[in-house]
Design a protein around this motif. Structure first.
Motif, PDB file in Angstrom:
ATOM      1  N   GLY A  31      44.747  35.160  33.934  1.00 40.15           N
ATOM      2  CA  GLY A  31      43.673  35.286  34.740  1.00 40.15           C
ATOM      3  C   GLY A  31      43.426  36.948  34.853  1.00 40.15           C
ATOM      4  N   ARG A  33      40.299  38.431  33.981  1.00 39.14           N
ATOM      5  CA  ARG A  33      39.278  38.778  34.590  1.00 39.14           C
ATOM      6  C   ARG A  33      39.583  38.852  36.022  1.00 39.14           C
ATOM      7  N   LYS A  38      45.177  32.921  38.568  1.00 43.99           N
ATOM      8  CA  LYS A  38      44.215  32.251  39.457  1.00 43.99           C
ATOM      9  C   LYS A  38      44.852  31.012  40.166  1.00 43.99           C
ATOM     10  N   ASP A 122      41.896  26.500  38.002  1.00 35.67           N
ATOM     11  CA  ASP A 122      40.495  27.104  38.334  1.00 35.67           C
ATOM     12  C   ASP A 122      39.254  26.263  38.684  1.00 35.67           C
ATOM     13  N   GLY A 199      33.969  25.843  38.143  1.00 35.07           N
ATOM     14  CA  GLY A 199      35.067  26.654  37.681  1.00 35.07           C
ATOM     15  C   GLY A 199      34.957  28.139  38.262  1.00 35.07           C
ATOM     16  N   ASN A 201      35.842  31.756  37.061  1.00 35.80           N
ATOM     17  CA  ASN A 201      36.388  32.562  35.893  1.00 35.80           C
ATOM     18  C   ASN A 201      36.237  34.138  36.093  1.00 35.80           C
ATOM     19  N   THR A 202      35.091  34.649  37.132  1.00 36.82           N
ATOM     20  CA  THR A 202      35.141  36.006  37.377  1.00 36.82           C
ATOM     21  C   THR A 202      35.249  36.153  38.776  1.00 36.82           C
TER      22      THR A 202
END
Length: 211
Positions: A31, A33, A38, A122, A199, A201-202
């Protein structure tokens, strides 16, 4: 892969068929980022990992297993998983997601499962209706069942035993997607809502999700 000592008995009663389906949650990543695992992000009072585990515990799913890796002890300690959800540690998580799939697959095969549901932690917006549809496709004979929306594949994906050899033969860079690409004749696309694609991711995506 190091198994923990959590219970491994059936999560819910089996469905009308004799098929044994195990759900595998992929929760081993760094995780980077997000500044940490996550699996421990929160949504509506639950960690992502606890939420995904709860939503995968559907009729016909015999067992739910979370594959953890980065900060494994912390994830186990803080995820607030139900006691009947097992966890295993993938020491090779840095080599890619496929290693976590194979870790879960090893456990499922040793326990006599006939199929697995694979879901990344995620993607927390699972619709139980979608999970049920993937399970139904597997019990009716699909080798691979994948929820799809707008021509895009989502999660969770279901893999019957007939696909496991191909999963084990996949290269780390292609992973499960390579199996789907090489064997389109195996794939049954299950219509699903947009949530199967969502999802995180950021940090920006996480903030949008919470709102």
């Amino acid at each position: 892969m190091i198994p923990d000592v959590q219970p491994t008995h059936s999560v819910v009663a089996a469905g009308p068929t004799a098929m044994r389906i195990h759900a595998i949650i992929l929760a081993a990543g760094r995780g980077a980022r997000m500044g940490g695992p996550k699996a421990l992000l929160a949504l509506e009072g639950e960690t992502f990992l606890a939420r995904v585990a709860r939503l995968l515990r559907r009729p016909g799913v015999d067992r739910v297993t979370a594959v953890v890796g980065h900060e494994a002890d912390r994830v186990r300690r803080e995820a607030r998983l139900p006691p009947d959800v097992a966890t295993i540690v993938n020491l090779r998580y840095a080599d890619g997601m496929l290693t976590s799939i194979l870790a879960g697959l090893d456990q499922a095969e040793a326990a006599g499962a006939d199929a697995v549901l694979v879901h990344p932690v995620d993607h927390p917006l699972i619709d139980p209706v979608t999970v049920d549809a993937v399970i139904a496709a597997l019990t009716k004979g699909a080798t691979i069942a994948v929820p799809s929306h707008g021509g895009r594949r989502g999660h969770p994906a279901g893999f019957a035993r007939g696909a496991w050899t191909a999963l084990r033969a996949a290269t780390p860079d292609e992973g499960a997607r390579g199996v789907l690409a090489r064997h389109p004749e195996w794939v049954e696309h299950v219509p699903a809502g947009e949530e199967c694609l969502v999802g995180v991711n950021t940090a920006e995506e996480y903030e949008r999700l919470k709102q």
